[in-house]
Write an enzyme that holds these catalytic residues in place. Structure first.
Site, PDB file in Angstrom:
ATOM      1  N   LYS A 120       2.119 -13.777 -42.601  1.00  0.00           N
ATOM      2  CA  LYS A 120       2.410 -12.460 -43.171  1.00  0.00           C
ATOM      3  C   LYS A 120       1.368 -12.040 -44.207  1.00  0.00           C
ATOM      4  O   LYS A 120       1.169 -10.854 -44.453  1.00  0.00           O
ATOM      5  CB  LYS A 120       3.793 -12.463 -43.840  1.00  0.00           C
ATOM      6  CG  LYS A 120       4.957 -12.905 -42.972  1.00  0.00           C
ATOM      7  CD  LYS A 120       5.342 -11.853 -41.951  1.00  0.00           C
ATOM      8  CE  LYS A 120       6.717 -12.080 -41.350  1.00  0.00           C
ATOM      9  NZ  LYS A 120       6.860 -13.282 -40.545  1.00  0.00           N
TER      10      LYS A 120
HETATM   11  C1  LIG Z   1       7.422 -13.564 -39.303  1.00  0.00           C
HETATM   12  C2  LIG Z   1       7.070 -14.855 -38.670  1.00  0.00           C
HETATM   13  C3  LIG Z   1       7.007 -15.000 -37.265  1.00  0.00           C
HETATM   14  C4  LIG Z   1       7.360 -13.865 -36.310  1.00  0.00           C
HETATM   15  O1  LIG Z   1       6.550 -12.743 -36.472  1.00  0.00           O
HETATM   16  P1  LIG Z   1       6.863 -11.384 -35.653  1.00  0.00           P
HETATM   17  O2  LIG Z   1       6.273 -10.284 -36.447  1.00  0.00           O
HETATM   18  O3  LIG Z   1       8.316 -11.329 -35.513  1.00  0.00           O
HETATM   19  O4  LIG Z   1       6.176 -11.519 -34.368  1.00  0.00           O
HETATM   20  C5  LIG Z   1       6.615 -16.219 -36.755  1.00  0.00           C
HETATM   21  N1  LIG Z   1       6.335 -17.271 -37.562  1.00  0.00           N
HETATM   22  C6  LIG Z   1       6.387 -17.173 -38.907  1.00  0.00           C
HETATM   23  C7  LIG Z   1       6.074 -18.374 -39.735  1.00  0.00           C
HETATM   24  C8  LIG Z   1       6.741 -15.970 -39.507  1.00  0.00           C
HETATM   25  O5  LIG Z   1       6.807 -15.878 -40.853  1.00  0.00           O
END
Ligand SMILES: *Cc1c(COP(=O)(O)O)cnc(C)c1O
Length: 502
Positions: free
Chosen positions: A117
């Site tokens: 993120k």
């Molecule tokens: C948010 C997240 C995901 C999923 O991301 P999407 O935007 O739903 O595709 C996968 N792995 C981690 C560690 C995350 O924080």
């Protein structure tokens, strides 16, 4: 370039406005017609991947952002890229590609909060503050989180002038490390509340804020507009397209692929944001073979891709890959808009059905097109733990549960002769109890203290935890407040008054 809602061409915004607003006024997501499948791709949006050779992550980022957010000037884009990625990621490559047995792994977690993120949430504040500059507007961001988004958003927006942020997480619903990360958050413009309820309850309460007149009026009285940092914001999707191009560039420069060679990607996904960014990269000219969607036991997306029926009428399971524990996958709406001829009426009708009946079905022809572009697979917790063990024992790589889901699904979807890149979305230390358990079994006494687990995992594997996680140990807890979901509106108003100043 004009953006408009997935549900109506009449709800329009410039790129700058779309970034500031987050969600379109009719509840749809902002999209551009430039990416509609079947339509001619504008030259300004096409990127010749071979032309990226010899560059670096920031150069790739300037190209991608410049193409899709063309109402920001080249200087603004360059400044935003510097601000987002200078001195914030511990790898000089920002998102390095490394080996994972016969697969390749795109490591997206070298940023300040150790999850992918960060890549988008370092950029979003840069874009928002440039879009705000020269106006007298100020923003209040309200974000619900299942763990990773909240911390990355707090860190990204901390002390950004003219912007305040409140984050809500489910009390007892995040990992011990994630809770500590948020509880120790610094910054004069931030605030955090642990709410009594699950993530869905927090998320709905935050969405309701946007439709609550008293909240809007209260904020308007302070000269403040409410917005969101969730992955529905186009300002989060666009920065994620960058690392697909850049991963391909790294393989090209390493001599692993030729100038036009296709690669496949496997993406652990819940909200469909990350994998949709890969779809956009392909539309923009990246040679991508297949995009493989990897789900945990909450396999709403893989079922949709196999049957054409999206059905959220089931209960959410708690898994060891909690950042994918989600039943309503927001960004799928964008994907279907782009792949279904850019038809906003059909898009709106699908979302109405989902809201009213809890499911929708897409026509056979559209399903066939989706299946041609997306593979899919599911790994439950037992399979995920086995994948963590195999990666460590056979390949010498310590991986987090989300990456482990993708690794397993990737191995089931290999195309002979084609490179497969797995998106690695979090540091194993962010979910160290689950990783430790997969390798060495449960140890209740140890698991009571997250730092003891980190130490034990480091001692037994020799792999060091990322500095921002190890550094949590000495930090003072700043946020202990817990509250009912119903307290969220008042909390946001108070935060805007106290933390954004008059
Ligand atoms: C948010 C997240 C995901 C999923 O991301 P999407 O935007 O739903 O595709 C996968 N792995 C981690 C560690 C995350 O924080």
């Amino acid at each position: 370039m004009i953006y408009h809602s997935t549900r109506s061409r009449d709800v329009r915004a410039s790129g700058r406005e779309a970034v500031l607003e987050g969600l379109a006024a009719d509840g749809g997501l902002f999209v551009t017609d430039a990416l509609v499948e079947g339509a001619e791709l504008p030259q300004s949006v096409r990127i010749d991947p071979a032309s990226l050779a010899g560059g670096d992550y920031k150069a790739t980022a300037r190209r991608v952002l410049g193409a899709l957010l063309d109402d920001f000037t080249a200087e603004e884009i360059a400044g935003a890229v510097e601000g987002a990625y200078s001195g914030t990621f511990s790898s000089p490559l920002v998102t390095p590609v490394t080996a994972l047995g016969e697969l390749r792994m795109l490591e997206l977690w070298h940023g300040p909060t150790a999850a992918f993120k960060d890549v988008a949430l370092r950029m979003l504040p840069q874009l928002m503050s440039r879009a705000l500059a020269g106006t007298d507007r100020r923003l209040m961001i309200a974000t619900a989180t299942s763990g990773d988004t909240g911390k990355a958003a707090l860190e990204g927006f901390r002390d950004v002038p003219g912007i305040g942020i409140s984050v809500f997480y489910p009390e007892g619903g995040v990992s011990a490390v994630q809770e500590l990360q948020m509880a120790t958050q610094e910054g004069a413009n931030v605030s955090v509340l642990a709410v009594k309820g699950d993530f869905d309850a927090a998320q709905s309460a935050v969405k309701r804020l946007f439709a609550t007149p008293e909240v809007k009026a209260g904020l308007a009285g302070l000269g403040v507009t409410l917005t969101s940092a969730n992955s529905i914001n186009i300002g989060r999707l666009v920065p994620q397209i960058v690392y697909y191009f850049d991963a391909w560039r790294q393989l090209l420069e390493a001599g692993e692929i030729g100038p036009d060679e296709k690669v496949d990607f496997t993406v652990p996904t819940g909200n469909f944001g990350d994998v949709l960014a890969g779809w956009c990269a392909r539309r923009m000219g990246l040679p991508v073979g297949r995009l493989i969607v990897a789900s945990n036991a909450n396999d709403v997306l893989t079922r949709f891709l196999s049957t054409g029926v999206y059905d959220r009428r089931r209960t959410l399971e708690k898994t060891i890959s909690p950042s994918m524990d989600i039943l309503v996958s927001s960004n799928l709406e964008r994907c279907l808009f782009w792949m279904d001829g850019g038809d906003a009426e059909r898009s709106a009708a699908r979302m109405r059905e989902l809201a009213e009946k809890g499911f929708y079905r897409i026509p056979e022809a559209l399903l066939a097109r989706l299946q041609a572009e997306f593979g899919y697979g599911m790994a439950d917790d037992d399979v995920t733990r086995a994948s963590i063990r195999e990666a460590w024992e056979k390949e010498g790589r310590l991986i987090d549960p989300h990456t482990a889901v993708a690794r397993r699904v990737a191995l089931e979807n290999l195309t002979p002769g084609r490179k497969m890149i797995v998106l690695s979305t979090a540091s194993p230390y962010k979910f160290c109890a689950a990783v430790y358990e997969a390798l060495y079994g449960r140890d209740e006494a140890l698991f009571a203290d997250p730092f003891a687990v980190m130490d034990a995992l480091c001692r037994r594997t020799g792999v060091e935890p990322p500095a921002p996680l190890a550094g949590l140990r000495g930090k003072a807890v700043r946020w202990r407040e817990t509250g009912e979901v119903a307290a969220i509106p008042e909390f946001v108003l108070r935060a805007a008054r106290e933390r954004l100043g008059a």
